[in-house]
Write an enzyme that holds these catalytic residues in place. Structure first.
Site, PDB file in Angstrom:
ATOM      1  NE  ARG A  27      -2.586  -0.984   3.587  1.00 38.29           N
ATOM      2  CZ  ARG A  27      -2.417  -2.117   4.279  1.00 38.29           C
ATOM      3  NH1 ARG A  27      -2.722  -3.282   3.720  1.00 38.29           N
ATOM      4  NH2 ARG A  27      -1.966  -2.108   5.525  1.00 38.29           N
ATOM      5  CE  LYS A  77     -14.038  10.533   1.489  1.00 38.51           C
ATOM      6  NZ  LYS A  77     -13.788   9.633   0.347  1.00 38.51           N
ATOM      7  CD  GLU A  97     -17.615  11.106  -0.617  1.00 35.13           C
ATOM      8  OE1 GLU A  97     -16.716  10.971   0.232  1.00 35.13           O
ATOM      9  OE2 GLU A  97     -17.620  10.527  -1.709  1.00 35.13           O
ATOM     10  CE  LYS A 126     -15.323  12.567  -3.327  1.00 33.32           C
ATOM     11  NZ  LYS A 126     -13.903  12.240  -3.216  1.00 33.32           N
TER      12      LYS A 126
END
Ligand code: 13P
Length: 331
Positions: free
Chosen positions: A46, A136, A177, A219
């Site tokens: 990752r 976010k 979002e 978003k």
């Protein structure tokens, strides 16, 4: 942190011709995407993949900021340079996904609610000290029969707004979002109705809680039909999306950023371009894509994990295409 600073960060994130690159897949989601392509989801893999994305030469010409997960912001390049330092050198803002993923909502077998408010102010304080400037939080809604339920919309909204308040108090720009998922057989009209319902409740509550609009980004997905039915035309998507946003999104918001939500790369770019082909919009509007920018790069890297050049070229190509679309110049 004062409101002007929040507004300045939000503005920078959506200033044309740039948008945001979302590389904030949770370990679980990243593992699913890796395993589909035969990549083992180790911490090192990752890290190596995120290094490829962050160090792509010239990506900063098209990308104003990247959203990451906690693991990524603490990682370094193979040579030992912190990722956050690289973003800073390239003039890109560093963002963090702070929600804790989804859990079952009440007794519903289908609906899910986002968790993660506990301890959030402390986490935000630390992120701020590390140089993170935006965050976010993602809520999700399935369209199916009578869903999403009013109860889910109400509770998700309460959490999104609490998160937004905590972020602004910590001097971090919140991206809220509420994602209406594409998965299903629903029509474009159904999507439009659900996104409208969600935005209606969300913006009423944001105003009630005195959230500072210029220091906030929304978003959302574009208004598209479910992925099991025929696609809509770019004009249909554009018109429905602008109707929805136009009815509920205040003109003084920092900006609107779009997710790709499983759209193929070309559609995500063409729809964004169409949105910018109608003349001036009331708010800055750009991309905050994950899959629609990353997919070709990840596929190439999976084929040859020892080299990054081809994958970085593919990443840059999608980022450039969406940058052009963000000003209506994608042909
Ligand atoms: P996609 O563009 O792949 O939907 O990802 C964006 C994102 O951040 C979803 O939460």
């Amino acid at each position: 942190m004062h409101n002007e600073e929040l507004a300045a960060i939000a503005k920078k994130l959506v200033t044309p011709p740039k948008g945001i690159l979302a590389i904030d897949e949770s370990t679980e989601t990243c593992t699913k995407r890796f395993e589909k392509l035969g990549i083992e989801s180790t911490e090192e893999n990752r890290r190596a993949y995120r290094e490829l994305l962050i160090t792509t030469p010239l990506i900063e010409q098209y990308v104003s900021g990247m959203i990451m997960v906690d693991e990524t912001i603490r990682q370094h390049t193979k040579e030992g340079k912190p990722f956050l330092e690289i973003l800073k050198e390239k003039g890109m803002e560093a963002g963090i996904k702070v929600d804790g993923g989804l859990e079952q909502f009440g007794n519903s077998p289908i609906e899910k609610i986002t968790k993660g408010l506990e301890g959030l102010p402390e986490r935000l304080r630390e992120y701020k000290s590390l140089g993170i400037t935006f965050a976010k939080w993602r809520a999700v809604y399935f369209i199916k029969n009578n869903l999403p339920s009013d109860e889910l919309i109400a509770e998700s909204t309460i959490r999104l707004v609490k998160y937004a308040k905590m972020c602004q108090e910590a001097g971090i720009v919140p991206i809220v979002e509420p994602e209406v998922l594409m998965t299903g057989e629903h029509t474009l009209e159904q999507t439009e109705k659900v996104i409208s319902d969600v935005l209606d409740v969300l913006f009423i509550r944001l105003a009630q809680q005195n959230i500072f609009m210029p220091g906030l980004l929304l978003k959302t997905g574009m208004v598209v039909p479910g992925d099991k039915v025929e696609k809509a035309t770019p004009e249909e998507v554009r018109d429905a999306t602008l109707r929805c946003l136009g009815d509920y999104v205040p003109k003084n918001i920092g900006g609107v950023v779009l997710l790709s939500g499983g759209l193929d790369e070309e559609s995500a770019t063409i729809y964004l371009n169409a949105l910018h082909n109608t003349g001036d919009l009331p708010w800055p509007l750009t991309f905050s894509y994950g899959r629609a920018i990353q997919n070709p790069a990840l596929t190439l890297w999976a084929k040859d994990m020892s080299g990054v050049g081809e994958a970085q070229k593919a990443l840059l190509e999608r980022a450039q295409a969406n940058s052009k679309a963000s000003v209506g110049e994608y042909i």
